[in-house]
Design a protein around this motif. Structure first.
Motif, PDB file in Angstrom:
ATOM      1  N   SER A 243       0.849  -1.183   0.000  1.00  0.00           N
ATOM      2  CA  SER A 243       0.000   0.000   0.000  1.00  0.00           C
ATOM      3  C   SER A 243       0.890   1.240   0.000  1.00  0.00           C
ATOM      4  O   SER A 243       2.086   1.171   0.290  1.00  0.00           O
ATOM      5  CB  SER A 243      -0.897   0.028   1.244  1.00  0.00           C
ATOM      6  OG  SER A 243      -0.116   0.271   2.412  1.00  0.00           O
TER       7      SER A 243
ATOM      8  N   ALA B  83      -0.613  -1.609  -4.601  1.00  0.00           N
ATOM      9  CA  ALA B  83      -1.767  -2.507  -4.440  1.00  0.00           C
ATOM     10  C   ALA B  83      -1.980  -3.425  -5.647  1.00  0.00           C
ATOM     11  O   ALA B  83      -3.107  -3.725  -6.022  1.00  0.00           O
ATOM     12  CB  ALA B  83      -3.029  -1.700  -4.146  1.00  0.00           C
TER      13      ALA B  83
ATOM     14  N   SER C 218      -4.510 -10.144  -1.120  1.00  0.00           N
ATOM     15  CA  SER C 218      -5.711  -9.305  -1.150  1.00  0.00           C
ATOM     16  C   SER C 218      -6.942 -10.005  -0.594  1.00  0.00           C
ATOM     17  O   SER C 218      -7.937  -9.354  -0.270  1.00  0.00           O
ATOM     18  CB  SER C 218      -5.995  -8.843  -2.582  1.00  0.00           C
ATOM     19  OG  SER C 218      -6.191  -9.961  -3.429  1.00  0.00           O
TER      20      SER C 218
ATOM     21  N   GLY D 219      -1.309  -2.191   7.345  1.00  0.00           N
ATOM     22  CA  GLY D 219      -1.829  -1.625   6.101  1.00  0.00           C
ATOM     23  C   GLY D 219      -3.085  -2.319   5.617  1.00  0.00           C
ATOM     24  O   GLY D 219      -3.952  -1.690   5.000  1.00  0.00           O
ATOM     25  N   SER D 220      -3.216  -3.616   5.921  1.00  0.00           N
ATOM     26  CA  SER D 220      -4.402  -4.378   5.502  1.00  0.00           C
ATOM     27  C   SER D 220      -5.451  -4.479   6.608  1.00  0.00           C
ATOM     28  O   SER D 220      -6.423  -5.224   6.470  1.00  0.00           O
ATOM     29  CB  SER D 220      -3.979  -5.788   5.057  1.00  0.00           C
ATOM     30  OG  SER D 220      -3.180  -5.718   3.899  1.00  0.00           O
TER      31      SER D 220
END
Length: 327
Positions: free
Chosen positions: A38, A69, A197, A220-221
């Protein structure tokens, strides 16, 4: 390679060339860099530094375009486009390159080196440069640098984990490379390959019971929303590199080739040091959001995963790496 595989590769090549060419600058050369990271990741800031320095040092003759991404697609797809000569690069780990040159896989082996200082010594050595040259011949890829450190990977679960037995029956997402899969199995879990993802949704829907990743990627996720525990196993020291097309690289003037490799190394060091400096703050923020960050004695995990080297045929190479680290 079959006719069908060639057709697919050609189609993918055309699609990527169209994507990376759209909106290209008036520069003489353009490199499009794809990454799963990201824009908030410290390593991505390093890619921005790489872009700025390359464009400045080349006086605008070389343009670098960044795609966070995984906007251009999966790492494996981009590696295929690079093999076909497309002006693309991808930030990738050694496990994904091991299918071409086996030695790269040892970089993702359990507890191979400690921290950035340790793993950097390996990826800037003459031994590593030999692997780089083997990769060029084996697959048509060119490594710009491999000193992009993302941190040590830890275990994410919704149950406490202190020893390998606590992971029995736990489905843990990991990349599909053999060295990663074997490491997770040796730690006691059921290795489950999935695209990064999909991890959040898979955890949320209990398709998997856990995952393993480094602090910046976890934050970040937003995986602190779907996992209660971050257990600091530090089982894989995640080092990555910028890998591009050898054919495209060879088409550049020599000064451009030198510029790309030198600026990649410099930016990789800068990004890795920023990652080091960020880890404590990421863990603090995740703790504030309700996640339990747990320090454990990693000795049982180190012992459980020691067999991975021999199992995958890395026993002798492991000795060479150890000897290098002791120099």
């Amino acid at each position: 390679m079959s006719v069908m595989a060639n057709a697919v590769r050609t189609a993918l090549f055309g699609a990527v060339v169209s994507l990376v060419s759209f909106g290209a600058s008036a520069a003489d050369y353009t490199l499009s860099v794809n990454t799963a990271l990201s824009q908030q990741d410290p390593l991505y800031k390093g890619l921005e530094e790489f872009k700025a320095n390359v464009e400045k040092r080349s006086a605008g003759k070389m343009a670098v375009r960044l795609f966070p991404a995984s906007q251009l697609g999966k790492d494996e797809d981009l590696l295929e486009q690079a093999r076909a000569g497309a002006p693309v690069a991808v930030v990738v780990d050694g496990g994904r390159l091991a299918v071409f040159v086996k030695e790269f896989g040892v970089l993702g082996a359990p507890y191979v080196a400690q921290g950035y200082g340790g793993i950097r010594k390996v990826v800037t050595s003459p031994m590593f440069e030999e692997w780089v040259q083997k990769l060029r011949k084996a697959s048509g890829h060119q490594v710009l640098s491999f000193n992009w450190w993302q941190g040590e990977r830890h275990m994410l679960t919704n149950k406490p984990v202190k020893v390998p037995a606590d992971l029995n029956g736990v489905r843990v997402r990991t990349p599909g490379a053999p060295v990663w899969m074997e490491t997770i199995r040796a730690m006691g879990a059921t290795a489950t390959p999935l695209p990064w993802s999909e991890v959040y949704t898979a955890m949320q829907q209990q398709v998997i019971d856990g995952a393993e990743a480094q602090d910046p990627a976890i934050y970040g996720s937003r995986l602190y929303e779907v996992a209660k525990y971050l257990t600091k196993t530090g089982h894989i020291n995640l080092i990555t590199g910028i890998v591009t097309s050898a054919a495209w690289f060879d088409s550049l003037p020599k000064d451009m080739q030198t510029l790309l490799r030198e600026e990649s190394l410099k930016a990789g060091d800068s990004a890795s040091k920023a990652t080091e400096a960020s880890l404590a703050d990421f863990e603090k923020q995740m703790t504030e959001k309700g996640m339990q960050v747990v320090d454990i004695d990693v000795t049982p995990f180190r012992e459980a995963t020691a067999s991975v080297y021999e199992k995958l045929g890395y026993g002798e190479l492991h000795k060479q790496v150890d000897a290098l680290l002791k120099q």
